[in-house]
Design a protein around this motif. Structure first.
Motif, PDB file in Angstrom:
ATOM      1  N   HIS A 219      21.718   6.404  -6.913  1.00 46.71           N
ATOM      2  CA  HIS A 219      21.426   4.963  -6.901  1.00 46.71           C
ATOM      3  C   HIS A 219      20.059   4.694  -6.282  1.00 46.71           C
ATOM      4  CE1 HIS A 219      25.862   3.486  -7.235  1.00 46.71           C
ATOM      5  NE2 HIS A 219      25.291   3.640  -8.411  1.00 46.71           N
ATOM      6  N   ALA A 220      19.709   5.450  -5.232  1.00 44.63           N
ATOM      7  CA  ALA A 220      18.410   5.251  -4.591  1.00 44.63           C
ATOM      8  C   ALA A 220      17.262   5.583  -5.538  1.00 44.63           C
ATOM      9  CB  ALA A 220      18.314   6.108  -3.326  1.00 44.63           C
ATOM     10  N   VAL A 221      17.404   6.660  -6.289  1.00 36.94           N
ATOM     11  CA  VAL A 221      16.368   7.024  -7.265  1.00 36.94           C
ATOM     12  C   VAL A 221      16.189   5.900  -8.286  1.00 36.94           C
ATOM     13  CG1 VAL A 221      15.799   8.593  -9.163  1.00 36.94           C
ATOM     14  CG2 VAL A 221      16.677   9.520  -7.002  1.00 36.94           C
ATOM     15  N   LEU A 222      17.297   5.434  -8.844  1.00 39.96           N
ATOM     16  CA  LEU A 222      17.221   4.373  -9.857  1.00 39.96           C
ATOM     17  C   LEU A 222      16.670   3.086  -9.254  1.00 39.96           C
ATOM     18  CD1 LEU A 222      20.619   4.859 -11.746  1.00 39.96           C
ATOM     19  CD2 LEU A 222      18.395   5.831 -12.298  1.00 39.96           C
ATOM     20  N   ALA A 223      17.125   2.750  -8.034  1.00 42.13           N
ATOM     21  CA  ALA A 223      16.737   1.480  -7.419  1.00 42.13           C
ATOM     22  C   ALA A 223      15.260   1.444  -7.058  1.00 42.13           C
ATOM     23  CB  ALA A 223      17.587   1.221  -6.185  1.00 42.13           C
ATOM     24  N   TYR A 224      14.789   2.462  -6.341  1.00 39.65           N
ATOM     25  CA  TYR A 224      13.421   2.399  -5.823  1.00 39.65           C
ATOM     26  C   TYR A 224      12.381   2.745  -6.881  1.00 39.65           C
ATOM     27  CZ  TYR A 224      15.715   1.790  -1.362  1.00 39.65           C
ATOM     28  OH  TYR A 224      16.493   1.291  -0.341  1.00 39.65           O
ATOM     29  N   LEU A 225      12.655   3.748  -7.725  1.00 37.52           N
ATOM     30  CA  LEU A 225      11.710   4.040  -8.802  1.00 37.52           C
ATOM     31  C   LEU A 225      11.776   2.964  -9.874  1.00 37.52           C
ATOM     32  CD1 LEU A 225      11.980   6.861  -7.335  1.00 37.52           C
ATOM     33  CD2 LEU A 225      11.444   7.873  -9.552  1.00 37.52           C
ATOM     34  N   GLY A 226      13.002   2.479 -10.157  1.00 33.74           N
ATOM     35  CA  GLY A 226      13.151   1.429 -11.162  1.00 33.74           C
ATOM     36  C   GLY A 226      12.479   0.137 -10.743  1.00 33.74           C
ATOM     37  N   SER A 227      12.595  -0.236  -9.459  1.00 28.10           N
ATOM     38  CA  SER A 227      11.942  -1.452  -8.961  1.00 28.10           C
ATOM     39  C   SER A 227      10.427  -1.335  -9.061  1.00 28.10           C
ATOM     40  CB  SER A 227      12.352  -1.711  -7.514  1.00 28.10           C
ATOM     41  OG  SER A 227      13.738  -1.979  -7.421  1.00 28.10           O
ATOM     42  N   LYS A 228       9.904  -0.159  -8.762  1.00 28.63           N
ATOM     43  CA  LYS A 228       8.449   0.051  -8.847  1.00 28.63           C
ATOM     44  C   LYS A 228       7.952  -0.139 -10.271  1.00 28.63           C
ATOM     45  CE  LYS A 228       4.831   3.246  -7.323  1.00 28.63           C
ATOM     46  NZ  LYS A 228       4.011   3.210  -8.534  1.00 28.63           N
ATOM     47  N   LYS A 229       8.807   0.202 -11.251  1.00 29.13           N
ATOM     48  CA  LYS A 229       8.401   0.058 -12.648  1.00 29.13           C
ATOM     49  C   LYS A 229       8.764  -1.307 -13.235  1.00 29.13           C
ATOM     50  CE  LYS A 229       7.972   4.720 -14.407  1.00 29.13           C
ATOM     51  NZ  LYS A 229       8.095   5.478 -15.667  1.00 29.13           N
ATOM     52  N   GLY A 230       9.370  -2.178 -12.413  1.00 30.39           N
ATOM     53  CA  GLY A 230       9.671  -3.533 -12.866  1.00 30.39           C
ATOM     54  C   GLY A 230      11.000  -3.692 -13.566  1.00 30.39           C
ATOM     55  N   TYR A 231      11.870  -2.717 -13.485  1.00 29.26           N
ATOM     56  CA  TYR A 231      13.187  -2.840 -14.101  1.00 29.26           C
ATOM     57  C   TYR A 231      14.109  -3.676 -13.219  1.00 29.26           C
ATOM     58  CZ  TYR A 231      11.575   1.052 -17.012  1.00 29.26           C
ATOM     59  OH  TYR A 231      10.859   1.854 -17.856  1.00 29.26           O
ATOM     60  N   ALA A 232      15.154  -4.219 -13.835  1.00 34.24           N
ATOM     61  CA  ALA A 232      16.075  -5.098 -13.104  1.00 34.24           C
ATOM     62  C   ALA A 232      17.435  -4.469 -12.851  1.00 34.24           C
ATOM     63  CB  ALA A 232      16.263  -6.413 -13.869  1.00 34.24           C
ATOM     64  N   THR A 233      17.857  -3.532 -13.702  1.00 33.14           N
ATOM     65  CA  THR A 233      19.200  -2.975 -13.575  1.00 33.14           C
ATOM     66  C   THR A 233      19.185  -1.451 -13.668  1.00 33.14           C
ATOM     67  OG1 THR A 233      19.739  -2.957 -15.945  1.00 33.14           O
ATOM     68  CG2 THR A 233      20.134  -5.022 -14.738  1.00 33.14           C
ATOM     69  N   THR A 234      20.299  -0.857 -13.244  1.00 33.20           N
ATOM     70  CA  THR A 234      20.448   0.593 -13.347  1.00 33.20           C
ATOM     71  C   THR A 234      20.388   1.043 -14.797  1.00 33.20           C
ATOM     72  OG1 THR A 234      22.851   0.206 -13.259  1.00 33.20           O
ATOM     73  CG2 THR A 234      21.776   0.924 -11.234  1.00 33.20           C
ATOM     74  N   LEU A 235      20.901   0.215 -15.699  1.00 35.88           N
ATOM     75  CA  LEU A 235      20.899   0.578 -17.118  1.00 35.88           C
ATOM     76  C   LEU A 235      19.478   0.736 -17.640  1.00 35.88           C
ATOM     77  CD1 LEU A 235      22.870   1.021 -19.529  1.00 35.88           C
ATOM     78  CD2 LEU A 235      22.471  -1.376 -20.117  1.00 35.88           C
ATOM     79  N   GLU A 236      18.594  -0.143 -17.235  1.00 31.48           N
ATOM     80  CA  GLU A 236      17.197  -0.053 -17.650  1.00 31.48           C
ATOM     81  C   GLU A 236      16.521   1.157 -17.005  1.00 31.48           C
ATOM     82  OE1 GLU A 236      16.425  -4.895 -18.061  1.00 31.48           O
ATOM     83  OE2 GLU A 236      15.710  -3.801 -16.303  1.00 31.48           O
ATOM     84  N   ALA A 237      16.783   1.374 -15.735  1.00 28.12           N
ATOM     85  CA  ALA A 237      16.111   2.451 -15.010  1.00 28.12           C
ATOM     86  C   ALA A 237      16.502   3.824 -15.530  1.00 28.12           C
ATOM     87  CB  ALA A 237      16.418   2.345 -13.516  1.00 28.12           C
ATOM     88  N   ALA A 283      26.781  -0.001 -19.976  1.00 26.55           N
ATOM     89  CA  ALA A 283      26.248  -1.361 -19.895  1.00 26.55           C
ATOM     90  C   ALA A 283      27.133  -2.276 -19.058  1.00 26.55           C
ATOM     91  CB  ALA A 283      26.086  -1.933 -21.305  1.00 26.55           C
ATOM     92  N   ALA A 284      28.444  -2.096 -19.134  1.00 25.39           N
ATOM     93  CA  ALA A 284      29.366  -2.966 -18.405  1.00 25.39           C
ATOM     94  C   ALA A 284      29.276  -2.756 -16.896  1.00 25.39           C
ATOM     95  CB  ALA A 284      30.794  -2.721 -18.878  1.00 25.39           C
ATOM     96  N   LEU A 285      28.777  -1.603 -16.469  1.00 25.93           N
ATOM     97  CA  LEU A 285      28.682  -1.288 -15.043  1.00 25.93           C
ATOM     98  C   LEU A 285      27.258  -1.405 -14.509  1.00 25.93           C
ATOM     99  CD1 LEU A 285      31.065   1.800 -14.969  1.00 25.93           C
ATOM    100  CD2 LEU A 285      31.542  -0.471 -14.048  1.00 25.93           C
ATOM    101  N   ALA A 286      26.368  -1.983 -15.312  1.00 30.10           N
ATOM    102  CA  ALA A 286      24.963  -2.113 -14.889  1.00 30.10           C
ATOM    103  C   ALA A 286      24.881  -2.871 -13.563  1.00 30.10           C
ATOM    104  CB  ALA A 286      24.164  -2.833 -15.966  1.00 30.10           C
ATOM    105  N   ASP A 287      24.160  -2.297 -12.617  1.00 34.10           N
ATOM    106  CA  ASP A 287      24.051  -2.865 -11.275  1.00 34.10           C
ATOM    107  C   ASP A 287      22.635  -3.400 -11.062  1.00 34.10           C
ATOM    108  OD1 ASP A 287      25.511  -3.409  -9.011  1.00 34.10           O
ATOM    109  OD2 ASP A 287      25.988  -1.309  -8.611  1.00 34.10           O
ATOM    110  N   PRO A 288      22.476  -4.566 -10.438  1.00 32.37           N
ATOM    111  CA  PRO A 288      21.121  -5.057 -10.130  1.00 32.37           C
ATOM    112  C   PRO A 288      20.421  -4.100  -9.167  1.00 32.37           C
ATOM    113  CG  PRO A 288      22.776  -6.798  -9.841  1.00 32.37           C
ATOM    114  CD  PRO A 288      23.525  -5.510  -9.999  1.00 32.37           C
ATOM    115  N   LEU A 289      19.195  -3.725  -9.471  1.00 31.86           N
ATOM    116  CA  LEU A 289      18.454  -2.825  -8.599  1.00 31.86           C
ATOM    117  C   LEU A 289      18.177  -3.474  -7.239  1.00 31.86           C
ATOM    118  CD1 LEU A 289      15.899  -1.154 -11.038  1.00 31.86           C
ATOM    119  CD2 LEU A 289      18.220  -0.439 -10.428  1.00 31.86           C
TER     120      LEU A 289
END
Length: 385
Positions: A219-237, A283-289
């Motif tokens: 979750h940390a990888v998806l959250a922090y790297l995904g936020s840096k790239k402008g993504y909003a959810t785990t599904l996008e990241a 998709a149903a479990l996508a979490d906000p970063l």
């Protein structure tokens, strides 16, 4: 179905609905919730329960109606009356609220008459919580009755709460995974007969650490790297190939460490990774970063998902190279809605990343671990992610 006993659950949130309520209603218990949220109580009582949606794969969803239950406030007389007769009391209130829950449980225990068996199940995330919960009850009661036991669970099922526009509050979860409970405290209860709903183990903490160092670091990888790239959810990241490469590299290192330290075999680790990846891609479990990234100072703590895993990997001689991207992005995570990220940014700006590693991560500047993580951070600052 003939009722098998009574169960009171403190907390009707994501875990309360997808684990506590699901299991004990399936087993045919007289089941009730104790809550502090009036909106949750009103919704459960209006519908006589709630709906639980299971995310099977992709966008496929199974709906299950959980009915025949009610809810009341923790302090209500009807809650105390029911608790005084309960066979099981389950908590899913968050480890930070465990002391308050223990105070309520102690009050209910004082009302009990006779020697009726009571098992308290802590469906909370954390290590050493059985000892904490038992200690709080002993402090409240003076001593624990012989007929009372406290068992801690590792909750493996990923779930979240969904609030509808019409006021319905339901649960969405991955397919059912039995909670893992401490064996000794439940050996004389009927739960040992229901292995389809519960797994018993001598050491539950090892499962908690597997979750912390594999799922939570994922979750940390998806959250922090995904936020840096402008993504909003785990599904996008997780759909980003670069982020996925970092995720797999971190999992390779942390997975080997967890296997060595906690005694899981390679197949167990591989199956665990496959299950977590399936959740991240659902998709149903996508979490906000923003939710997963919040409180970065806590999550950069010495024994938390990033630094804790890195330190243990270092102890086993496992390369820390994979940790550099997630450490860099976590240290530089910023949101005006997150007070910790603001404090972290001020500390880094005023004193440098060395101060973050020392004051937030709790590392000794003279240690080899400090040196390697600092070097990895600096090298990462010149890279794309």
């Amino acid at each position: 179905m003939q009722q098998k006993g009574k169960c009171l659950a403190l907390g009707a949130g994501a875990i309360g609905k997808s684990v506590s309520g699901y299991i004990f209603t399936q087993l045919g218990f007289d089941f009730r919730y104790a809550e502090i949220d009036d909106a949750v109580i009103s919704d459960i009582n209006r519908r006589g329960g709630y709906d639980l949606y299971t995310a099977v794969s992709g966008d496929q969803i199974k709906k299950q109606e959980i009915r025949g239950i009610c809810a009341a406030r923790v302090e209500d007389a009807q809650t105390a009356e029911f608790a005084a007769e309960a066979d099981f009391i389950v908590t899913a209130v968050g480890a930070a609220n465990l002391a308050a829950a223990a105070a309520s449980i102690a009050g209910w225990v004082r009302r009990r008459s006779g020697q009726k068996r009571l098992a308290i199940l802590l469906f909370e995330n954390g290590s050493g919580l059985r000892e904490l919960g038992e200690g709080e009850l002993r402090r409240q009661l003076g001593s624990l009755p012989a007929w009372l036991s406290v068992s801690h669970a590792s909750i493996e099922r990923i779930s979240k709460k969904v609030v509808r526009e019409d006021g319905r509050i339901d649960g969405v979860s991955e397919e059912f995974i039995p909670p893992i409970l401490t064996r000794r405290e439940l050996a004389d209860t009927q739960l040992v007969l229901h292995t389809e709903y519960f797994e018993l183990a001598d050491d539950v903490n090892r499962y908690y650490y597997r979750k912390l160092y594999l799922n939570n670091i994922g979750h940390a990888v998806l959250a922090y790297l995904g936020s840096k790239k402008g993504y909003a959810t785990t599904l996008e990241a997780v759909a980003d190939d670069e982020i996925q490469d970092v995720l797999f590299a971190v999992w390779d290192a942390a997975g080997e460490m967890v296997r060595l330290k906690y005694g899981f075999d390679e197949q167990e680790i591989d199956e665990y990774f496959a299950g977590r990846l399936q959740c991240y891609k659902n998709a149903a479990l996508a979490d906000p970063l923003a939710r997963l990234a919040r409180s970065p100072m806590r999550k950069l703590g010495r024994h938390e998902r990033i630094i804790g895993a890195a330190e243990l990997c270092h102890g086993y001689g496992i390369s820390l190279e994979a940790f550099a991207p997630v450490l860099y992005c976590a240290v530089n995570y910023f949101s005006f809605q997150d007070e910790e990220s603001i404090r972290l940014a001020i500390l880094k700006e005023r004193k440098g990343v060395e101060a973050v590693l020392r004051e937030v991560c709790g590392l000794d500047p003279e240690s080899e671990l400090f040196r390697q993580l600092l070097q990895g951070y600096i090298e990462q600052s010149y890279r794309h992610i």
